[in-house]
Design an enzyme around this catalytic site. Structure first.
Site, mmCIF file in Angstrom:
data_model
loop_
_atom_site.group_PDB
_atom_site.id
_atom_site.type_symbol
_atom_site.label_atom_id
_atom_site.label_comp_id
_atom_site.label_asym_id
_atom_site.label_seq_id
_atom_site.Cartn_x
_atom_site.Cartn_y
_atom_site.Cartn_z
ATOM 1 N N MET A 65 0.838 -1.201 0.000
ATOM 2 C CA MET A 65 0.000 0.000 0.000
ATOM 3 C C MET A 65 0.872 1.250 0.000
ATOM 4 O O MET A 65 1.841 1.324 0.743
ATOM 5 C CB MET A 65 -0.890 -0.017 1.253
ATOM 6 N N CYS A 66 0.532 2.217 -0.829
ATOM 7 C CA CYS A 66 1.284 3.467 -0.860
ATOM 8 C C CYS A 66 1.038 4.234 0.437
ATOM 9 O O CYS A 66 0.107 3.957 1.183
ATOM 10 C CB CYS A 66 0.832 4.339 -2.031
ATOM 11 N N GLN A 67 1.885 5.223 0.675
ATOM 12 C CA GLN A 67 1.730 6.064 1.860
ATOM 13 C C GLN A 67 1.477 7.498 1.415
ATOM 14 O O GLN A 67 2.211 8.036 0.583
ATOM 15 C CB GLN A 67 3.013 6.028 2.704
ATOM 16 N N ILE A 69 4.495 8.127 -1.181
ATOM 17 C CA ILE A 69 5.530 7.105 -1.374
ATOM 18 C C ILE A 69 4.859 5.930 -2.066
ATOM 19 O O ILE A 69 3.831 5.436 -1.610
ATOM 20 C CB ILE A 69 6.168 6.719 -0.030
ATOM 21 N N ASN A 126 -3.860 6.892 -3.077
ATOM 22 C CA ASN A 126 -3.480 5.578 -2.572
ATOM 23 C C ASN A 126 -4.668 4.669 -2.793
ATOM 24 O O ASN A 126 -5.783 5.001 -2.368
ATOM 25 C CB ASN A 126 -3.109 5.743 -1.083
#
Lengths: 252, 252
Positions: free
Chosen positions: B1-3, B75, B105
């Site tokens: 998972m992106c941040q 990120i 995200n």
């Protein structure tokens, strides 16, 4: 006078050497700097309203070898528009699913075009107005993505209309080609095999490109004034538009 | 998972502390990072397709105190789209003479909207498609520059249409307000007087905000997961859209 720097290459190349040469000229151009690097369709875009002499960002650009096939940099001496981040070149927009980057050196007088389409200035410079107008007119002239040749023909019609308002030295790129328009002061240089030693004009620094290149490499460098003292820079004629693709002149 | 990381403040504030917290989570999110800082109408936009753990750009952001009133960072862990600069969030466009910045995200399935207007994706992510669609629909819904309240109302109509296609945690800002939409995982925190000590959740690092702030300062921080271990983070409800202005919640 602001300083422009452009680079167009057939293989991703860093501009640390040329940018170092440009940044030495930042003493009297302390109203910000910016640089944009294409990597394929992607774009890195750095702007700072501090001088390239002291900016930590400029320091990073001088030391971090960002390899790119199209680069546009600008060191600003404000003529129109406050010293502010939104007035710092190069400017960036998206058209036809490509990023476009633009930097301008000069001063356009009484230039207040109708901007009725999708491109509006964020800051208050004549330069960003000129860029938005160019993008608008390109979008109007072509309904689908044009070829480099078609784009060059349209730009050759548009640039004289800007030049009429004053000094219009400019660099424009979409990551595929780099267009350069000379009005009063702009020079270019074509580097290719056999590569030799280049000596920065303003600083006691030289580089031997033969050690960093292959026989196939081609690099075009465009700058307000020649950056090196021992290479064959060519001056743009007033009103001349040149197109660089793959590190060479493109015959439109 | 992106941040995701967002910051909205009533006085220009740096995000070095929060970004350091975010970058520690970059180990498993090595497919690039990006961060955009508004300074008034101006924008600094850094993207790198290297991990925030090793990128010289990320190092610069952690050390150079860029003061901003609206920040969006991301990120990336790639789900759709190759690891490439043009696929790195946050994305940027101009609308109504303002820059807009967007990070996402999640994962949108079967989302291929008609993009018939002035906003086309440069890369090939579902996220940039969603951003272009949002910009297109905002431009269609308002003929002149709307108020934050009007924009919020339009966004509240549009976000459920994206959420229907999958996970849609997102941050959006035009430099005046920051909109955050929670779908599965998003948290926010409001810092104001009396400021206290904050302890990063993942790293042995703390800061005493009382030493760096005045009584009037207000800061909202939005992040995928709480970044600090000793502050009152609030979880977004699924489908909740919140608007932050001047470091506080804006009642739309």
């Amino acid at each position: 006078m602001c300083q422009l720097l452009g680079m167009n290459a057939n293989t991703p190349t860093d501009v640390m050497f040329s940018f170092t040469g440009l940044a030495t000229r930042a003493d009297e151009h302390k109203d910000g700097f910016g640089i944009a690097f294409f990597e394929g369709r992607g774009l890195r875009h750095f702007v700072d309203h501090h001088s390239a002499r002291v900016s930590p960002l400029a320091e990073l650009v001088k030391r971090y070898p960002i390899k790119s096939d199209n680069v546009i940099a600008h060191i600003r001496k404000a003529t129109q528009g406050r010293v502010a981040l939104e007035n710092t070149h190069p400017f960036q927009r998206e058209l036809w699913g490509r990023y476009w980057v633009f930097a301008h050196n000069g001063n356009l007088v009484d230039f207040h075009p109708q901007l009725h389409a999708a491109f509006k200035p964020v800051g208050d410079t004549d330069s960003e107005r000129a860029f938005c107008w160019l993008m608008q007119e390109l979008a109007k002239a072509h309904c689908a993505v044009p070829t480099i040749e078609e784009l060059s023909r349209t730009l050759a019609e548009l640039t004289p209309r800007l030049n009429r308002h004053g000094t219009f030295n400019m660099l424009l790129s979409n990551g595929e080609a780099l267009w350069a328009h000379g009005s009063t002061k702009l020079h270019y240089l074509l580097r290719r095999h056999p590569f030799g030693q280049a000596q920065l004009a303003d600083e006691d620094l030289s580089i031997d490109f033969a050690q960093h290149t292959t026989h196939q490499d081609r690099v075009a460098v465009i700058a307000t004034e020649p950056l090196t003292s021992n290479e064959d820079w060519v001056a743009f004629q007033p009103g001349e538009l040149k197109v660089f693709v793959g590190g060479a002149l493109f015959a439109a």
